[in-house]
Design an enzyme around this catalytic site. Structure first.
Site, PDB file in Angstrom:
ATOM      1  NE  ARG A  56      -1.911  -2.215   2.910  1.00 18.54           N
ATOM      2  CZ  ARG A  56      -2.375  -3.429   2.709  1.00 18.54           C
ATOM      3  NH1 ARG A  56      -3.573  -3.603   2.253  1.00 18.54           N
ATOM      4  NH2 ARG A  56      -1.655  -4.491   2.996  1.00 18.54           N
ATOM      5  CB  THR A  57       3.275   2.621   2.434  1.00 22.15           C
ATOM      6  OG1 THR A  57       2.416   2.218   3.490  1.00 22.15           O
ATOM      7  CG2 THR A  57       3.868   3.976   2.751  1.00 22.15           C
ATOM      8  CE  LYS A  84      25.798  -5.515  -6.785  1.00 23.93           C
ATOM      9  NZ  LYS A  84      26.221  -4.646  -7.896  1.00 23.93           N
ATOM     10  NE  ARG A 106       7.003   0.987   5.005  1.00 24.80           N
ATOM     11  CZ  ARG A 106       5.770   0.465   5.081  1.00 24.80           C
ATOM     12  NH1 ARG A 106       5.580  -0.807   4.806  1.00 24.80           N
ATOM     13  NH2 ARG A 106       4.750   1.211   5.433  1.00 24.80           N
ATOM     14  CG  HIS A 134       3.382   4.408   8.662  1.00 24.04           C
ATOM     15  ND1 HIS A 134       3.583   5.201   7.562  1.00 24.04           N
ATOM     16  CD2 HIS A 134       2.822   3.248   8.200  1.00 24.04           C
ATOM     17  CE1 HIS A 134       3.167   4.546   6.477  1.00 24.04           C
ATOM     18  NE2 HIS A 134       2.709   3.369   6.839  1.00 24.04           N
TER      19      HIS A 134
END
Ligand code: NCD
Length: 310
Positions: A56-57, A84, A106, A134
């Site tokens: 969703r976000t 990496k 995020r 959030h």
């Protein structure tokens, strides 16, 4: 507004209301259009930097930036040099070289967006950091509440479930307090954070006692992936005590709404019938509102900046 949106606490009451009002305007501006696009952020670059899974976000921020005509770069930990072992700082310096005006991040580590904000010239938008915050989820939840119930000030909101691991809970508690709602968190004692006495909330362990007194029942996902040990006896026991099923829906006042940020554990914190309830559940609306609210945040943070220009 501040330059970054890292925490719901960065928003004054006026800032938060400006976001909600701008989101309404965005919605109205797009409603009549065949092509769902505004030219507002043309020439600006927004980077979506996702170190943790998201449906969703990430898509919501991407759609929001595209509807404002920004150039969008999606950068996920898998498939980039992060896999990496490249550090957050080196990733930040790369973004800086690319000239990102906005970085949506995020990260699994609480505080990562705050570090990033110290390294880049653009605005950093926290799209979820560990178990911390959030803020755009809290804004879209506030937007949804205001649309459904007409106001936020003076409303009573229950936030139910895995508060301990939930960045959604923390950001919502902060923003709802700023906007004048009375919040009660409801959870088994094992799923409440130790520092809870500093939060502007009441606490209850009895869902049935709280439901008749609230206007909004916000459920949280049980975050099994963040649990290293056992926090409750069994999934069955959890849903028996804290799950919202049809019987419990009947304890809520008639006008009360049921919210969930998704992804849902159907049958655990919410039954399928309640999740899909045509009038009481706002789950799908929350996702739709997320786009308008993120458009508003991107607009307010990025549109005011001086043009680089030749
Ligand atoms: C939440 C998240 O990722 O913090 N989901 C979301 O952004 N809609 C909640 C969760 O994962 O339970």
């Amino acid at each position: 507004m501040k330059r970054h949106l890292l925490s719901a606490a960065d928003l004054s009451r006026d800032d938060a209301l400006a976001v909600l009002d701008t989101a309404e305007q965005m919605d109205r501006a797009l409603a009549g259009r065949e092509v769902k696009k505004l030219p507002t952020l043309r020439g600006r670059t927004v980077v979506n930097l996702f170190f943790e899974d998201s449906t969703r976000t990430r898509t919501s921020f991407e759609v929001a930036a595209k509807r404002l005509s920004a150039d969008v770069i999606n950068f996920s930990a898998r498939g980039s040099s992060v896999s990496k072992g490249e550090s957050l700082k080196d990733t930040a310096l790369t973004l800086e070289a690319l000239g990102a005006d906005g970085v949506v991040v995020r990260h699994w580590a609480s505080g990562a967006p705050h570090r990033l904000a110290g390294w880049v010239a653009g605005s950093v938008l926290n799209a979820g950091d560990g178990t911390h915050e959030h803020p755009t989820q809290a804004l879209l939840d506030a937007f949804t509440i205001r649309r459904r119930l007409g106001r936020i000030d003076g409303l009573r909101v229950a936030v139910v479930g895995d508060v301990l691991h939930s960045r959604v809970a923390r950001s919502n508690v902060l923003l709802l307090a700023t906007l004048g709602a009375e919040v009660t968190v409801v959870a088994p004692p094992t799923l409440l954070p130790v520092g809870l006495h500093g939060w502007p909330v009441a606490v209850s362990y009895e869902l049935d006692a709280v439901l008749p007194k609230v206007d909004v029942c916000m459920l949280l996902r049980v975050q099994a992936e963040r649990m290293s040990s056992s926090y409750f006896p069994s999934a069955r026991e959890y849903s028996r005590r804290y799950g919202l099923d049809t019987r419990r829906l009947g304890l809520l006042p008639e006008h009360a709404i049921v919210m969930h940020p998704g992804p849902m554990n159907r049958g655990m914190e919410i039954s399928a019938e309640v999740a899909d309830h045509p009038s009481r559940s706002t789950v799908v609306e929350q996702v739709a509102n997320g786009v308008s609210v993120r458009m508003a945040v991107l607009y307010l943070l990025l549109a005011g900046r001086a043009e680089g220009g030749l």
